[in-house]
Design a protein around this motif. Structure first.
Motif, short mmCIF file in Angstrom:
data_model
loop_
_atom_site.label_atom_id
_atom_site.label_comp_id
_atom_site.label_asym_id
_atom_site.label_seq_id
_atom_site.Cartn_x
_atom_site.Cartn_y
_atom_site.Cartn_z
N VAL A 37 0.85 -1.18 0.00
CA VAL A 37 0.00 0.00 0.00
C VAL A 37 0.89 1.23 0.00
O VAL A 37 2.06 1.17 0.39
CB VAL A 37 -0.93 0.03 1.23
N ARG A 38 0.33 2.34 -0.43
CA ARG A 38 1.06 3.62 -0.40
C ARG A 38 0.83 4.29 0.94
O ARG A 38 -0.31 4.37 1.41
CB ARG A 38 0.59 4.53 -1.53
N GLY A 39 1.90 4.75 1.56
CA GLY A 39 1.77 5.51 2.79
C GLY A 39 1.40 4.66 3.98
O GLY A 39 1.49 3.43 3.97
N SER A 40 0.93 5.34 5.03
CA SER A 40 0.68 4.65 6.30
C SER A 40 -0.80 4.61 6.67
O SER A 40 -1.15 4.06 7.73
CB SER A 40 1.46 5.36 7.42
N ALA A 41 -1.67 5.18 5.83
CA ALA A 41 -3.10 5.20 6.16
C ALA A 41 -3.68 3.78 6.10
O ALA A 41 -3.24 2.95 5.32
CB ALA A 41 -3.84 6.11 5.20
N ARG A 42 -4.68 3.54 6.94
CA ARG A 42 -5.32 2.24 6.95
C ARG A 42 -6.15 2.06 5.68
O ARG A 42 -6.82 2.99 5.23
CB ARG A 42 -6.19 2.09 8.20
N THR A 43 -6.12 0.86 5.13
CA THR A 43 -6.82 0.56 3.88
C THR A 43 -7.62 -0.74 4.03
O THR A 43 -7.54 -1.42 5.06
CB THR A 43 -5.82 0.38 2.72
N GLY A 44 -8.33 -1.08 2.97
CA GLY A 44 -9.03 -2.35 2.95
C GLY A 44 -8.09 -3.53 3.06
O GLY A 44 -8.49 -4.61 3.56
N LEU A 45 -6.85 -3.37 2.63
CA LEU A 45 -5.88 -4.46 2.76
C LEU A 45 -5.57 -4.75 4.22
O LEU A 45 -5.40 -5.91 4.61
CB LEU A 45 -4.59 -4.13 1.99
N HIS A 46 -5.50 -3.70 5.04
CA HIS A 46 -5.28 -3.91 6.47
C HIS A 46 -6.44 -4.68 7.09
O HIS A 46 -6.25 -5.56 7.93
CB HIS A 46 -5.09 -2.57 7.18
N ASP A 47 -7.66 -4.33 6.68
CA ASP A 47 -8.83 -5.05 7.19
C ASP A 47 -8.77 -6.53 6.79
O ASP A 47 -9.09 -7.41 7.59
CB ASP A 47 -10.12 -4.43 6.65
N LEU A 48 -8.35 -6.77 5.54
CA LEU A 48 -8.24 -8.15 5.07
C LEU A 48 -7.16 -8.89 5.86
O LEU A 48 -7.34 -10.07 6.21
CB LEU A 48 -7.91 -8.15 3.58
N ALA A 49 -6.06 -8.21 6.16
CA ALA A 49 -4.98 -8.84 6.92
C ALA A 49 -5.46 -9.25 8.31
O ALA A 49 -5.06 -10.30 8.83
CB ALA A 49 -3.79 -7.89 7.02
N ASP A 50 -6.34 -8.45 8.90
CA ASP A 50 -6.83 -8.74 10.25
C ASP A 50 -7.61 -10.05 10.31
O ASP A 50 -7.71 -10.68 11.37
CB ASP A 50 -7.72 -7.60 10.75
N THR A 51 -8.17 -10.47 9.18
CA THR A 51 -8.98 -11.68 9.16
C THR A 51 -8.27 -12.84 8.46
O THR A 51 -8.89 -13.88 8.21
CB THR A 51 -10.32 -11.42 8.43
N SER A 52 -6.97 -12.69 8.17
CA SER A 52 -6.25 -13.67 7.37
C SER A 52 -5.53 -14.74 8.18
O SER A 52 -4.89 -15.62 7.60
CB SER A 52 -5.23 -12.96 6.47
N GLY A 53 -5.59 -14.64 9.49
CA GLY A 53 -4.87 -15.61 10.31
C GLY A 53 -3.36 -15.54 10.14
O GLY A 53 -2.67 -16.55 10.27
N GLY A 54 -2.86 -14.36 9.83
CA GLY A 54 -1.42 -14.17 9.68
C GLY A 54 -0.89 -14.50 8.30
O GLY A 54 0.33 -14.42 8.09
N ARG A 55 -1.76 -14.84 7.37
CA ARG A 55 -1.29 -15.23 6.03
C ARG A 55 -1.11 -14.05 5.10
O ARG A 55 -0.57 -14.21 4.00
CB ARG A 55 -2.24 -16.25 5.41
#
Length: 232
Positions: A37-55
């Protein structure tokens, strides 16, 4: 019996729309995924990471900054990528080329052609010998298919990207890695507009399936989300 290790995909430009959907698709396909991702702002990718079980791991990358590309390469040193895919691109409206300001021309060309190829060139050694390197292209980059004009700058940037990938392929003619230029179709995104034919959900599974179908096929392939060859 020991389970086979998960394959790893790096998706560059995964904060939203096509890149984000591609990251989610590869999680569904049981990959470990690194998304940028660009920069440090929270994105949909961060939300996806939270539910990925560390993957799913989120990395920061401003692709147009060469130092950030080398820093990402250094952070990933020691990792082996089965897939490196660059999804990032911009458009700046439908102007005739004579009306395009020089600064706009430079921005689009650097973002859509030069920067993806820097990622390809500089992260190439991290990709497994039987792995795949892909870039999101477009049928608008096809010279053959340009019978109506319009979107001059975006078309030119994608044609430049295609040409640079051909040069990369020629310089690495003996490399066993698969090289792909993928047209996702006309998709309803910020780039594609609200009247495009496909939703993201209709396009991206086909993109991933096309990538998987070409696994282990060396050389450069210009194909669409249905696996069909796109004319140069």
């Amino acid at each position: 019996m020991t389970a086979a290790p998960r394959r790893t995909a790096l998706i560059v430009g995964a904060s939203r729309t096509l890149g984000l959907a591609l990251a989610a698709e590869y999680l569904r396909r049981d990959f470990d995924v690194i998304g940028t991702v660009r920069g440090s702002a929270r994105t949909g990718l961060h939300d996806l990471a939270d539910t990925s079980g560390g993957r799913l791991t989120v990395e920061s990358l401003e692709m147009t900054d060469p130092e950030q590309i080398t820093a990402l390469r250094d952070r990933l040193a020691g990792r082996t990528l089965d897939l490196l895919f660059v999804s990032a691109a911009v458009t700046r409206g439908d102007l005739p080329i004579g009306e395009v300001p020089t600064e706009m021309f430079t921005e689009v060309m650097v973002t859509n052609a030069l920067s993806p190829m820097r990622v390809v060139e500089w992260l190439h050694p991290l990709v497994a010998p039987n792995g795949t390197i892909g870039v999101m292209s477009s049928s608008q980059g096809s010279l053959t298919l340009n019978t109506r004009g319009g979107q001059d700058l975006y078309r030119a940037s994608k044609s430049a990207l295609n040409q640079l990938m051909r040069s990369h392929a020629a310089r690495h003619a003996d490399d066993p890695r698969t090289l792909l230029l993928v047209d996702p179709g006309w998709v309803r995104t910020e780039l594609g507009g609200p009247y495009a034919e496909l939703s993201v959900e209709e396009s991206i599974p086909g993109v991933a399936e096309t990538i998987e179908d070409h696994r282990g096929k060396p050389g450069l392939h210009f194909v669409d989300h249905q696996g069909q060859v796109v004319p140069w």
